[in-house]
Write a protein that holds these residues in place. Structure first.
Motif, PDB file in Angstrom:
ATOM      1  N   LEU A 223       0.826  -1.240   0.051  1.00 20.39           N
ATOM      2  CA  LEU A 223       0.057  -0.150   0.048  1.00 20.39           C
ATOM      3  C   LEU A 223       0.753   1.133  -0.012  1.00 20.39           C
ATOM      4  N   PRO A 224       2.048   1.384   0.760  1.00 20.78           N
ATOM      5  CA  PRO A 224       2.748   2.705   0.605  1.00 20.78           C
ATOM      6  C   PRO A 224       3.357   3.061  -0.598  1.00 20.78           C
ATOM      7  N   LEU A 225       3.824   1.789  -1.354  1.00 19.90           N
ATOM      8  CA  LEU A 225       4.154   1.787  -2.752  1.00 19.90           C
ATOM      9  C   LEU A 225       3.248   2.385  -3.617  1.00 19.90           C
ATOM     10  N   ALA A 226       1.936   1.725  -3.505  1.00 13.96           N
ATOM     11  CA  ALA A 226       0.813   1.928  -4.277  1.00 13.96           C
ATOM     12  C   ALA A 226       0.633   3.662  -4.174  1.00 13.96           C
ATOM     13  N   VAL A 227       0.651   4.093  -2.958  1.00 13.17           N
ATOM     14  CA  VAL A 227       0.269   5.609  -2.743  1.00 13.17           C
ATOM     15  C   VAL A 227       1.226   6.415  -3.234  1.00 13.17           C
ATOM     16  N   VAL A 228       2.504   5.973  -3.351  1.00 10.88           N
ATOM     17  CA  VAL A 228       3.635   6.906  -3.898  1.00 10.88           C
ATOM     18  C   VAL A 228       3.264   6.951  -5.508  1.00 10.88           C
ATOM     19  N   VAL A 229       3.088   5.846  -5.929  1.00 10.72           N
ATOM     20  CA  VAL A 229       2.840   5.775  -7.346  1.00 10.72           C
ATOM     21  C   VAL A 229       1.611   6.700  -7.884  1.00 10.72           C
ATOM     22  N   LEU A 230       0.460   6.502  -6.965  1.00  8.40           N
ATOM     23  CA  LEU A 230      -0.699   7.169  -7.419  1.00  8.40           C
ATOM     24  C   LEU A 230      -0.488   8.696  -7.275  1.00  8.40           C
ATOM     25  N   PHE A 231       0.306   9.436  -6.241  1.00  8.97           N
ATOM     26  CA  PHE A 231       0.381  10.552  -6.234  1.00  8.97           C
ATOM     27  C   PHE A 231       1.423  11.213  -7.065  1.00  8.97           C
ATOM     28  N   SER A 232       2.201  10.376  -7.651  1.00 10.58           N
ATOM     29  CA  SER A 232       3.324  10.727  -8.909  1.00 10.58           C
ATOM     30  C   SER A 232       2.383  11.246 -10.094  1.00 10.58           C
ATOM     31  N   PHE A 233       1.028  10.801 -10.104  1.00  8.72           N
ATOM     32  CA  PHE A 233       0.252  11.190 -11.118  1.00  8.72           C
ATOM     33  C   PHE A 233      -0.694  12.184 -10.697  1.00  8.72           C
ATOM     34  N   ASN A 234      -0.327  12.933  -9.674  1.00 10.67           N
ATOM     35  CA  ASN A 234      -1.131  13.897  -9.198  1.00 10.67           C
ATOM     36  C   ASN A 234      -0.734  15.254  -9.739  1.00 10.67           C
ATOM     37  N   SER A 235      -1.750  16.060 -10.203  1.00 10.06           N
ATOM     38  CA  SER A 235      -1.888  17.450 -10.912  1.00 10.06           C
ATOM     39  C   SER A 235      -1.344  18.651 -10.105  1.00 10.06           C
ATOM     40  N   ALA A 236      -1.587  18.448  -8.731  1.00  8.67           N
ATOM     41  CA  ALA A 236      -1.652  19.379  -7.620  1.00  8.67           C
ATOM     42  C   ALA A 236       0.045  19.840  -7.425  1.00  8.67           C
ATOM     43  N   ASN A 237       0.237  20.638  -6.932  1.00  6.47           N
ATOM     44  CA  ASN A 237       1.729  20.800  -6.468  1.00  6.47           C
ATOM     45  C   ASN A 237       2.071  20.305  -4.878  1.00  6.47           C
ATOM     46  N   SER A 238       1.061  19.856  -4.524  1.00  6.27           N
ATOM     47  CA  SER A 238       1.315  19.229  -2.857  1.00  6.27           C
ATOM     48  C   SER A 238       0.993  17.891  -3.061  1.00  6.27           C
ATOM     49  N   SER A 239       1.485  17.113  -2.227  1.00  8.23           N
ATOM     50  CA  SER A 239       1.219  15.672  -2.133  1.00  8.23           C
ATOM     51  C   SER A 239       0.204  15.500  -0.912  1.00  8.23           C
ATOM     52  N   ALA A 240      -0.395  16.583  -0.333  1.00  9.40           N
ATOM     53  CA  ALA A 240      -1.396  16.475   0.882  1.00  9.40           C
ATOM     54  C   ALA A 240      -2.759  16.066   0.187  1.00  9.40           C
ATOM     55  N   ARG A 241      -3.089  16.212  -1.121  1.00 10.84           N
ATOM     56  CA  ARG A 241      -4.352  15.732  -1.546  1.00 10.84           C
ATOM     57  C   ARG A 241      -4.030  15.398  -2.928  1.00 10.84           C
ATOM     58  N   PHE A 242      -4.878  14.574  -3.433  1.00 12.68           N
ATOM     59  CA  PHE A 242      -5.092  14.250  -5.062  1.00 12.68           C
ATOM     60  C   PHE A 242      -6.041  14.956  -5.713  1.00 12.68           C
ATOM     61  N   ALA A 243      -5.432  15.827  -6.534  1.00 12.71           N
ATOM     62  CA  ALA A 243      -6.537  16.571  -7.453  1.00 12.71           C
ATOM     63  C   ALA A 243      -6.818  15.851  -8.745  1.00 12.71           C
ATOM     64  N   ASP A 244      -6.142  15.946  -9.796  1.00 15.16           N
ATOM     65  CA  ASP A 244      -6.549  15.372 -10.936  1.00 15.16           C
ATOM     66  C   ASP A 244      -5.383  14.302 -11.506  1.00 15.16           C
ATOM     67  N   PHE A 245      -5.640  13.621 -12.564  1.00 12.62           N
ATOM     68  CA  PHE A 245      -4.595  12.429 -13.032  1.00 12.62           C
ATOM     69  C   PHE A 245      -3.979  13.472 -14.103  1.00 12.62           C
ATOM     70  N   SER A 246      -2.480  13.245 -13.813  1.00 14.22           N
ATOM     71  CA  SER A 246      -1.838  14.175 -14.877  1.00 14.22           C
ATOM     72  C   SER A 246      -0.424  13.528 -14.849  1.00 14.22           C
ATOM     73  N   LEU A 247       0.267  13.803 -16.272  1.00 15.60           N
ATOM     74  CA  LEU A 247       1.725  13.377 -16.225  1.00 15.60           C
ATOM     75  C   LEU A 247       2.569  14.510 -16.046  1.00 15.60           C
ATOM     76  N   ARG A 248       2.163  15.317 -15.601  1.00 11.92           N
ATOM     77  CA  ARG A 248       2.819  16.750 -15.282  1.00 11.92           C
ATOM     78  C   ARG A 248       4.153  16.404 -14.847  1.00 11.92           C
ATOM     79  N   TRP A 249       4.357  15.802 -13.776  1.00  8.09           N
ATOM     80  CA  TRP A 249       5.791  15.727 -13.060  1.00  8.09           C
ATOM     81  C   TRP A 249       6.638  14.776 -13.809  1.00  8.09           C
ATOM     82  N   TYR A 250       6.264  13.883 -14.514  1.00  7.62           N
ATOM     83  CA  TYR A 250       6.803  12.983 -15.268  1.00  7.62           C
ATOM     84  C   TYR A 250       7.457  13.856 -16.484  1.00  7.62           C
ATOM     85  N   HIS A 251       6.751  15.008 -17.228  1.00  8.35           N
ATOM     86  CA  HIS A 251       7.351  15.677 -18.051  1.00  8.35           C
ATOM     87  C   HIS A 251       8.338  16.763 -17.450  1.00  8.35           C
TER      88      HIS A 251
END
Length: 265
Positions: free
Chosen positions: A23-51
């Motif tokens: 589960l901790p690994l899954a959370v890390v992977v999930l929030f890597s696709f977070n469009s928000a600037n913070s890891s406190a909450r999940f906003a929308d799915f995005s590849l922003r941080w990979y770009h």
């Protein structure tokens, strides 16, 4: 009824253990696709941080150092460790118990002790000779040192499982040492060699402690970069780096498992 209850309890324990591990690994992977600037909450799915990672020169440099370190050290450890493993097998009946036990020392030695000792050794050699200044070369040597025991034990276990008569049969058929190596030993050891390589690669790619003590200013790896960046707080960019590392280690582990199953068949 009792057996059925026991099975259900064991199944529940199994799934809880898997959840605790992954589960901790899954959370890390999930929030890597977070469009928000913070890891406190999940906003929308995005590849922003990979770009964004693709344009970060510091991260790309650290990634290149990690890959070079992992591949080169794994190859060297595979060669040297195979020789050690073969030597352990050839002389297993001699009174070498004390010497063979030395191969297990890096396995049980704390990483911080190993890293500090390697750093002290390289600093002393550099003062005496001017060689081995902290950098990628010292990191490769340090990684090969702690990877060799894993490779040696894998090769040794493969040799122990072989029928000793096979070696005698190769000699009886007038095979030269080179022919025995090329046509018998290498094909026989191929699955074990591949498993040893991928294990060494996995150990190297995510190592932090030993790398930290033996690295130079221009040889930071991904774990070292993450350690420096995370001191400012966990950002989605760090989650993206961690997700890529998880993927790399998972691929190496799956390939090693595939070669192991092929060997078993």
């Amino acid at each position: 009824m009792k057996k059925q209850t026991l099975r259900r309890c064991l199944a529940a324990f199994w799934w809880l253990t898997l959840a605790f591990l992954y589960l901790p690994l899954a959370v890390v992977v999930l929030f890597s696709f977070n469009s928000a600037n913070s890891s406190a909450r999940f906003a929308d799915f995005s590849l922003r941080w990979y770009h964004q990672l693709m344009g970060n020169e510091a991260i790309l440099s650290a990634l290149g150092n990690s890959l070079v370190l992992a591949i080169v050290s794994a190859l060297l450890a595979m060669i040297v460790g195979s020789v050690f493993g073969y030597g352990m097998y050839r002389h297993r009946r001699r009174r070498l118990g004390g010497l063979v036990l030395l191969i297990y020392l890096p396995l049980v030695l704390p990483d911080i002790v190993f890293g500090i000792s390697e750093m002290a050794f390289f600093v002393q050699v550099h003062e005496w000779t001017g060689l081995l200044s902290p950098g990628l070369a010292t990191m490769i040597i340090a990684h090969v040192t702690f990877q060799i025991p894993f490779v040696a034990l894998i090769i040794y276990s493969r040799l122990v499982g072989l029928d000793p008569a096979l070696f005698e049969a190769a000699r009886d058929l007038y095979a030269t040492p080179r022919q025995r190596l090329v046509h018998f030993m290498l094909p026989t050891f191929k699955p074990a060699l591949m498993a040893a390589f991928f294990l060494s690669f996995t150990l190297s790619i995510d190592d932090f402690v030993i790398s930290f003590f033996t690295a130079g200013p221009e040889s930071a790896t991904l774990p070292i970069y993450i350690w420096g960046a995370i001191r400012k707080g966990v950002s989605p960019e760090i989650n993206a780096i961690a997700a890529l590392m998880i993927a790399a280690v998972a691929v190496a582990a799956l390939l090693s498992l595939a070669f192991g199953r092929r060997r078993a068949r």
